[in-house]
Scaffold this motif. Structure first.
Motif, PDB file in Angstrom:
ATOM      1  N   THR A 507       0.756  -1.148   0.246  1.00  0.00           N
ATOM      2  CA  THR A 507      -0.087  -0.039  -0.086  1.00  0.00           C
ATOM      3  C   THR A 507       0.971   1.428   1.016  1.00  0.00           C
ATOM      4  O   THR A 507       2.612   0.987  -0.146  1.00  0.00           O
ATOM      5  CB  THR A 507      -0.513   0.238   1.070  1.00  0.00           C
ATOM      6  N   ARG A 635      -3.546   0.099  -4.073  1.00  0.00           N
ATOM      7  CA  ARG A 635      -3.396  -1.002  -3.857  1.00  0.00           C
ATOM      8  C   ARG A 635      -2.653  -2.037  -4.496  1.00  0.00           C
ATOM      9  O   ARG A 635      -3.382  -2.354  -5.382  1.00  0.00           O
ATOM     10  CB  ARG A 635      -4.515  -1.443  -2.361  1.00  0.00           C
ATOM     11  N   TRP A 670      -2.684  -6.534   7.336  1.00  0.00           N
ATOM     12  CA  TRP A 670      -3.075  -5.187   6.286  1.00  0.00           C
ATOM     13  C   TRP A 670      -4.909  -5.194   6.572  1.00  0.00           C
ATOM     14  O   TRP A 670      -4.994  -4.336   7.007  1.00  0.00           O
ATOM     15  CB  TRP A 670      -3.050  -5.956   5.700  1.00  0.00           C
ATOM     16  N   THR A 674      -6.753  -2.249   8.331  1.00  0.00           N
ATOM     17  CA  THR A 674      -7.647  -1.630   7.803  1.00  0.00           C
ATOM     18  C   THR A 674      -9.343  -1.587   7.933  1.00  0.00           C
ATOM     19  O   THR A 674     -10.139  -1.660   7.437  1.00  0.00           O
ATOM     20  CB  THR A 674      -7.473  -1.934   6.285  1.00  0.00           C
TER      21      THR A 674
END
Length: 804
Positions: A507, A635, A670, A674
């Motif tokens: 990212t 991404r 990740w 997120t």
């Protein structure tokens, strides 16, 4: 009747204190909300920032406009279109033209996110050099503020650069200025420019190909120009929700307090009936008392609101719920609104109580029994049953027609109130069995204390129901609001986890560098799927222009690194002439063709290649890069090929991404980073709403228990005459208060669980099952606070009564 009401208020002031304080606080909050809404409506318009000194700004079209049978519908585009080349050429003939470019810059040691610009645009803010000089070479930059000094070398995602100058800090961005040529290579597309020419001539040259911004409209060329409007909208929603909760709880508390006071005054009303008072006179007496309380409490609430509003405004600014400029203005209409709302609340809260008071018979003056009879009146039973059936029917209708409606904040904030009111009205049916269940074990212990607690709480149904009601409100609202967000967050996190089949995720906050993408794809043993955010617009039912968040991806790579939840079709069926949609779309059958507008406003007709379930609303749509013009990849999901060394692939990916500043995370890391969670603003908003509920619960508990304990002097004296010590009587009163609080807590947990089960059913229908989440720690804290208030409010009056 007015003179009798005045004497009653003076004599029985403890009975009415809870209603007075609750109503005064409700009016105060309405005053605060009105002042906040009025102040937000008068919010100053933000002045231009980056282009405050620019004569004219020309910005590419940033709005999609579509003609419909009921008029033109518009939606903002994800990013403005570039100004057409022929328009730029025409503008150059009018005067100097400076192209603006903005791009993210990642630098080691920077105090936060940086944004890059060409040096030629610095004069339009204006930025002034405080040290050094302007950049002349590709590796030279000028930075704002004092976080770097002349001569420093910065390692950025675009290579190492040398600071040759610093400028003043304007406060709205941390900028890094490159030469114009270097900025053009880093950001090839320019969507806005500055023209030094007469605005009228510029408008004629531009026509309808772009927007011409002058005066205060130049702020629209700044980054996120609508952030203040969005913040004010969120603030209005917060105060609207808090005001709604306050109005609901205040009516609830006032009605409950008056109903209990009427029940406690049966002998008094019976004596008045024996003295010749008619039912109408009794009702007018109760109404006059409510009127007096309403006038005094509403006036006090307006004064309290005027004092509290500035403090609350400072708090919402400090918590980030409002912009820094937000302050309470000088308005008068909120005071009128709050005052004239408080009176109907007071009078409406005693309608049922006054009717019941008028029905008090003369013979009730002779009753000595303390056991409650007829606590559940026919009207209360009918109203409670009707509200319960309404709650069940509306839930069933929503599940059958539009389950997604139950996931909206306005729905899961308002729905619990209906069920809370229904359970509170029907609580006399539930109190006695719950008390016997909760007190079953204590009643089996040696001694008579446990048995007395059980029998007292079970016999005094009205008192138990009145004390349990505020606990029910607090616990139910806490569980419903916090549990709804936790349940929704869990469902969204589960969806995200299900969609991810990658081993690693790369990212970058401002987008992946094209060179880094090429290096990532060249890593042996790595299957790389690069996706970019975009948007797609569709005209639903011919009149509603709906925007759907979209991601652009390569179908083959996406199939290898993602597990999209498909209801029909297949991922590999996606191509430049098709689209993957979800079931929320009006047309969502594989093979159907839909007319859409892409992220840059281009109209296309695409075939549906696959369909995803609606889920929690985050499934969006998928297109190929050809249908996402201008989208910047943010991404890259990477799957390690079978037989490849995962450690070696990870090391190679980190090396490929290091020079551009991208981050390489494991899929689990990740997902944790997120994963949806309740942010600080939402938490602060819920804190305000639940704080109101807890405050009202404390008022209602204290008021009801003080009145109830004061009326139990004979009972307490009888216990002392029977041989109970003072400490034993106080322990008995405290245990009874805890038992009744536990009854309210159990009812509140049941209400919260029913609300969350409805949300969980909606998520299952939307193919996003996650399981309801009850916030046990928050529920325990709310119930514990109520228990402390209940024990103190019961023991202190009992101790004072025993001293006599």
């Amino acid at each position: 009747m007015l003179s009798i009401a005045l004497r009653t208020l003076r004599t029985r002031w403890t009975t009415f204190t809870g209603s007075f304080v609750a109503l005064a606080l409700g009016v105060a909050l309405l005053t605060v909300m009105g002042l906040a809404l009025a102040s937000a409506a008068d919010a100053p318009q933000r002045a231009p920032e980056r282009f405050a000194a620019a004569p004219v700004v020309v910005r590419g079209q940033d709005t999609l406009s579509v003609s419909t049978p009921i008029g033109v519908r518009g939606k903002p585009l994800p990013r403005p279109r570039p100004v057409p080349d022929r328009t730029v050429a025409a503008l150059r003939a009018l005067g100097p033209v400076t192209e603006d470019r903005s791009f993210p810059v990642r630098a080691e040691g920077a105090p936060g996110p940086l944004v890059g610009h060409p040096w030629s645009t610095a004069a339009f803010a204006p930025y002034a050099l405080t040290a050094g000089r302007a950049p002349r070479a590709a590796d030279e930059v000028v930075v704002t503020g004092a976080w770097a000094t002349v001569g420093d070398r910065l390692r950025t995602g675009h290579g190492t650069v040398r600071v040759v100058g610093t400028t003043t800090d304007r406060g709205f961005e941390r900028a890094v200025f490159h030469t114009d040529a270097r900025a053009a290579r880093l950001a090839p597309v320019s969507t806005q420019l500055v023209v030094e020419a007469d605005p009228g001539r510029v408008r004629r040259a531009v026509g309808d190909t772009a927007r011409v911004l002058t005066g205060n409209a130049r702020r629209l060329a700044d980054a996120d120009p609508d952030r203040d409007r969005e913040a004010v909208t969120a603030l209005n929603a917060l105060f609207g929700t808090a005001g709604g909760v306050a109005a609901f709880v205040s009516v609830f508390v006032v009605a409950s307090t008056f109903a209990f006071s009427v029940a406690q005054r049966r002998r008094e009303f019976g004596l008045l009936r024996l003295a010749g008072a008619t039912p109408g006179q009794i009702r007018r007496l109760v109404g006059a008392e409510a009127l007096l309380i309403g006038v005094l409490a509403s006036a006090a609430g307006c004064v309290l609101g005027a004092y509290a509003a500035p403090h609350l405004a400072a708090w919402v600014v400090r918590e980030g719920l409002a912009p820094g400029w937000f302050a309470i203005g000088d308005h008068t209409w909120p005071y009128h609104l709050a005052f004239w709302t408080g009176l109907p609340v007071a009078l409406g809260g005693v309608v049922a109580a006054s009717w019941r008071a008028g029905r008090t018979g003369p013979a009730q003056a002779l009753r000595e029994a303390s056991a409650d009879t007829g606590a559940l009146t026919r009207g209360r039973l009918l109203c409670g049953t009707a509200l319960l059936l309404t709650a069940v029917a509306t839930l069933a209708a929503a599940l059958l027609t539009d389950p997604a409606e139950l996931l909206h904040r306005k729905t899961y904030v308002s729905r619990p109130m209906l069920l809370i009111t229904a359970v509170a009205l029907l609580s006399p049916l539930l109190v006695r069995p719950l008390v016997r269940l909760i007190a079953w074990l204590p009643s089996r212990l040696p001694g008579a204390g446990g048995m007395l607690v059980r029998e007292n709480a079970a016999a005094a149904v009205r008192r138990t129901a009145s004390v349990a009601a505020p606990v029910l409100v607090t616990v139910a609202l806490t569980g419903s609001l916090l549990g709804a967000t936790a349940t929704l967050n869990r469902a969204q996190a589960a969806e995200q986890r299900q969609r991810t089949a990658a081993d690693l995720v790369v990212t970058a906050p401002g987008g992946l560098d094209p060179a880094a993408v090429r290096r990532l794809r060249a890593v042996p043993g790595a299957e790389v799927s690069v996706t970019a955010p975009s948007a797609v617009y569709v005209l639903e039912e011919g009149v509603a222009l709906v925007r759907s968040e979209a991601r652009a991806a390569d179908p083959a790579a996406l199939a290898a690194t993602a597990r999209l939840p498909l209801a029909d079709g297949r991922v590999t069926g996606l191509d430049d002439g098709s689209i993957i949609v979800n079931e929320e779309w009006e047309r969502h059958a594989v093979g159907q063709r839909v007319d859409v507008w892409l992220g840059d406003g281009t109209r296309r007709t695409l075939r549906i290649a696959a369909v995803m379930p609606a889920g929690t609303g985050d499934n969006g749509v998928y297109v190929t890069a050809a249908n996402a013009p201008g989208a910047v990849p943010d991404r890259a999901e990477v799957r390690v090929a079978d037989g490849a060394d995962r450690a070696a692939v990870t090391a190679a990916l980190r090396k490929a991404a290091r020079s551009s500043g991208e981050r390489v995370l494991t899929a689990d890391a990740w997902l944790r980073e997120t994963s949806p969670h309740t942010d600080g603003r939402t938490r602060a908003g819920f804190l305000l709403v639940l704080g109101i509920a807890l405050l009202y619960a404390g008022i209602a508990l204290a008021g009801t228990l003080v009145v109830a304990t004061s009326d139990r002097r004979r009972e307490l004296a009888s216990l002392r005459l029977a041989g109970a010590t003072r400490a034993q009587v106080l322990r008995l009163v405290a245990a009874e208060a805890l038992t009744v609080t536990a009854v309210g807590g159990v009812l509140g947990v049941l209400v919260a669980a029913l609300n969350l089960l409805g949300m969980d059913a909606a998520l299952r229908l939307l193919s996003a099952p996650a399981g309801a989440v009850l916030p046990w720690s928050a529920l325990g804290a709310a119930a514990g606070a109520c228990a402390v208030v209940a024990v103190v409010s019961a023991v202190v009056p009992a101790g004072l009564a025993l001293r006599r």
